[in-house]
Design a protein around this motif. Sequence first.
Motif, PDB file in Angstrom:
ATOM      1  N   TRP A  47      34.228  32.299  30.694  1.00 54.89           N
ATOM      2  CA  TRP A  47      33.667  32.845  31.932  1.00 54.89           C
ATOM      3  C   TRP A  47      32.155  33.009  31.737  1.00 54.89           C
ATOM      4  CZ3 TRP A  47      30.938  36.709  34.126  1.00 54.89           C
ATOM      5  CH2 TRP A  47      31.194  37.020  35.462  1.00 54.89           C
ATOM      6  N   TYR A  95      32.449  24.458  35.506  1.00 50.51           N
ATOM      7  CA  TYR A  95      33.290  24.504  36.695  1.00 50.51           C
ATOM      8  C   TYR A  95      32.827  25.614  37.630  1.00 50.51           C
ATOM      9  CZ  TYR A  95      36.825  21.814  34.042  1.00 50.51           C
ATOM     10  OH  TYR A  95      37.498  20.857  33.325  1.00 50.51           O
ATOM     11  N   PHE A 105      35.242  39.280  39.854  1.00 52.89           N
ATOM     12  CA  PHE A 105      36.381  39.570  38.978  1.00 52.89           C
ATOM     13  C   PHE A 105      37.700  39.627  39.733  1.00 52.89           C
ATOM     14  CE2 PHE A 105      33.434  39.668  35.823  1.00 52.89           C
ATOM     15  CZ  PHE A 105      32.633  40.793  35.756  1.00 52.89           C
ATOM     16  N   LEU A 108      40.932  33.340  39.882  1.00 52.76           N
ATOM     17  CA  LEU A 108      40.219  32.152  40.361  1.00 52.76           C
ATOM     18  C   LEU A 108      41.222  31.184  40.965  1.00 52.76           C
ATOM     19  CD1 LEU A 108      37.864  31.888  37.277  1.00 52.76           C
ATOM     20  CD2 LEU A 108      37.401  32.955  39.501  1.00 52.76           C
ATOM     21  N   GLY A 112      36.564  23.532  41.203  1.00 56.80           N
ATOM     22  CA  GLY A 112      36.009  22.195  41.352  1.00 56.80           C
ATOM     23  C   GLY A 112      36.413  21.332  40.169  1.00 56.80           C
ATOM     24  N   GLN A 113      35.948  20.090  40.174  1.00 58.50           N
ATOM     25  CA  GLN A 113      36.292  19.166  39.099  1.00 58.50           C
ATOM     26  C   GLN A 113      35.339  19.243  37.923  1.00 58.50           C
ATOM     27  OE1 GLN A 113      39.066  17.200  38.481  1.00 58.50           O
ATOM     28  NE2 GLN A 113      39.724  18.639  40.063  1.00 58.50           N
TER      29      GLN A 113
ATOM     30  N   TYR B  37      46.696  30.184  33.920  1.00 57.04           N
ATOM     31  CA  TYR B  37      46.228  28.912  34.440  1.00 57.04           C
ATOM     32  C   TYR B  37      46.808  27.778  33.603  1.00 57.04           C
ATOM     33  CZ  TYR B  37      42.669  31.922  36.551  1.00 57.04           C
ATOM     34  OH  TYR B  37      42.029  32.921  37.247  1.00 57.04           O
ATOM     35  N   GLN B  39      46.054  23.712  32.552  1.00 57.82           N
ATOM     36  CA  GLN B  39      45.049  22.656  32.561  1.00 57.82           C
ATOM     37  C   GLN B  39      45.615  21.408  31.896  1.00 57.82           C
ATOM     38  OE1 GLN B  39      41.387  23.163  30.257  1.00 57.82           O
ATOM     39  NE2 GLN B  39      40.226  22.096  31.851  1.00 57.82           N
ATOM     40  N   GLN B  43      41.547  17.388  33.598  1.00 53.41           N
ATOM     41  CA  GLN B  43      41.593  18.009  34.919  1.00 53.41           C
ATOM     42  C   GLN B  43      41.046  19.433  34.875  1.00 53.41           C
ATOM     43  OE1 GLN B  43      45.444  17.773  36.767  1.00 53.41           O
ATOM     44  NE2 GLN B  43      45.663  15.567  36.375  1.00 53.41           N
ATOM     45  N   ALA B  44      40.741  19.946  36.052  1.00 53.87           N
ATOM     46  CA  ALA B  44      40.326  21.335  36.161  1.00 53.87           C
ATOM     47  C   ALA B  44      41.533  22.256  36.000  1.00 53.87           C
ATOM     48  CB  ALA B  44      39.678  21.576  37.525  1.00 53.87           C
ATOM     49  N   PRO B  45      41.319  23.479  35.581  1.00 52.41           N
ATOM     50  CA  PRO B  45      42.428  24.441  35.535  1.00 52.41           C
ATOM     51  C   PRO B  45      42.992  24.696  36.930  1.00 52.41           C
ATOM     52  CG  PRO B  45      40.552  25.229  34.269  1.00 52.41           C
ATOM     53  CD  PRO B  45      40.068  24.043  35.059  1.00 52.41           C
ATOM     54  N   LEU B  47      45.402  27.740  39.003  1.00 53.69           N
ATOM     55  CA  LEU B  47      46.020  29.065  38.967  1.00 53.69           C
ATOM     56  C   LEU B  47      47.528  28.958  39.141  1.00 53.69           C
ATOM     57  CD1 LEU B  47      45.668  32.197  38.982  1.00 53.69           C
ATOM     58  CD2 LEU B  47      45.466  32.017  41.483  1.00 53.69           C
ATOM     59  N   TYR B  50      49.156  35.345  39.172  1.00 47.74           N
ATOM     60  CA  TYR B  50      48.154  36.390  39.251  1.00 47.74           C
ATOM     61  C   TYR B  50      48.867  37.745  39.331  1.00 47.74           C
ATOM     62  CZ  TYR B  50      49.215  36.407  44.248  1.00 47.74           C
ATOM     63  OH  TYR B  50      49.870  36.487  45.448  1.00 47.74           O
ATOM     64  N   TYR B  88      46.230  28.931  29.807  1.00 52.60           N
ATOM     65  CA  TYR B  88      45.307  30.011  29.489  1.00 52.60           C
ATOM     66  C   TYR B  88      45.682  31.269  30.255  1.00 52.60           C
ATOM     67  CZ  TYR B  88      42.149  26.345  27.738  1.00 52.60           C
ATOM     68  OH  TYR B  88      41.605  25.293  27.043  1.00 52.60           O
ATOM     69  N   GLN B  90      44.041  35.015  31.517  1.00 51.29           N
ATOM     70  CA  GLN B  90      42.740  35.590  31.846  1.00 51.29           C
ATOM     71  C   GLN B  90      42.958  36.998  32.380  1.00 51.29           C
ATOM     72  OE1 GLN B  90      41.045  34.746  35.570  1.00 51.29           O
ATOM     73  NE2 GLN B  90      38.937  35.138  34.978  1.00 51.29           N
ATOM     74  N   TYR B  92      41.214  39.883  34.611  1.00 54.89           N
ATOM     75  CA  TYR B  92      40.141  39.962  35.587  1.00 54.89           C
ATOM     76  C   TYR B  92      39.981  41.375  36.118  1.00 54.89           C
ATOM     77  CZ  TYR B  92      44.114  39.125  38.795  1.00 54.89           C
ATOM     78  OH  TYR B  92      45.318  39.177  39.458  1.00 54.89           O
ATOM     79  N   SER B  95      35.362  42.296  33.692  1.00 53.13           N
ATOM     80  CA  SER B  95      34.859  40.992  33.256  1.00 53.13           C
ATOM     81  C   SER B  95      35.956  39.954  33.490  1.00 53.13           C
ATOM     82  CB  SER B  95      34.355  41.012  31.809  1.00 53.13           C
ATOM     83  OG  SER B  95      35.416  40.973  30.888  1.00 53.13           O
ATOM     84  N   GLY B  96      35.819  38.799  32.889  1.00 57.71           N
ATOM     85  CA  GLY B  96      36.772  37.737  33.224  1.00 57.71           C
ATOM     86  C   GLY B  96      37.221  36.935  32.027  1.00 57.71           C
ATOM     87  N   PHE B  98      38.981  34.968  29.020  1.00 58.07           N
ATOM     88  CA  PHE B  98      40.137  34.092  28.859  1.00 58.07           C
ATOM     89  C   PHE B  98      40.677  34.204  27.438  1.00 58.07           C
ATOM     90  CE2 PHE B  98      40.089  31.576  32.734  1.00 58.07           C
ATOM     91  CZ  PHE B  98      38.781  31.690  33.170  1.00 58.07           C
ATOM     92  N   GLN B 100      42.469  32.032  24.243  1.00 58.96           N
ATOM     93  CA  GLN B 100      42.029  30.769  23.631  1.00 58.96           C
ATOM     94  C   GLN B 100      42.909  29.585  23.992  1.00 58.96           C
ATOM     95  OE1 GLN B 100      44.020  32.894  22.185  1.00 58.96           O
ATOM     96  NE2 GLN B 100      45.153  31.969  20.476  1.00 58.96           N
TER      97      GLN B 100
END
Lengths: 121, 107
Positions: A47, A95, A105, A108, A112-113, B37, B39, B43-45, B47, B50, B88, B90, B92, B95-96, B98, B100
């Motif tokens: 983050w 990202y 907070f 997410l 995006g990519q 998440y 991944q 590719q992008a992660p 969600l 939550y 992963y 996270q 939230y 702070s945010g 993650f 490992q």
Amino acid sequence: EVQLVESGGGLVQPGGSLRLSCAASGFTFSSYAVTWVRQAPGKGLEWVSGISGTGATTYYADSVKGRFTISRDNSKNTLYLQMNSLRVEDTAVYYCAKDSRLRIFGCLDSWGQGTLVTVSS
Amino acid sequence: EIVLTQSPGTLSLSPGERATLSCRASQSVSGNYLAWYKQRLGQAPRLLIYGASSRATGIPDRFSGSGSGTDFTLTISRLEPEDFAVYYCQQYGSSGTFGQGTKLEIK
């Protein structure tokens, strides 16, 4: 459909600067916080910085505090990350991600990519 | 700052099996603000979970999250080929940060 499209990545020398952009669509941009998350090659997620929906509140990871500046233009539905004094260890895919709420907070819920930033001499 | 530790680092299972992934926090996660998440390579992660246990939009019910305080679990009841990826957690609440990551690979 929510879309986030990052741009502005590239190769930069140590000590240099770069400005990333993230164009958002498909949702009311000003109603949500947005966040930058990075991923170094072969590593996990980190983050980096977040900004509230109004832009009034920002937050930075210690690793970038004082060097990076997050901002947003709600009239253009665009998020920015100004990166100064870049270091080799800033090399990563960056990202842009939409938070689930107005304040920073949230979780997410859209990403995006990514755009690759390489800091090297 | 809250540190999240995920285990195992790598999990080798076969399609159809059950996967259990762990995320432990160094201090209590306020409001159970814990997300998971997925991944896939390149590719992008995305969600998945939550609030520790609520599935995100479009996530199949074979994914479930549980836990509170400092110990959280992601369970995939019957692995499909597309589930093999890195996961992963996270927090939230403050702070945010993650974890490992846990790599789920085909055995």
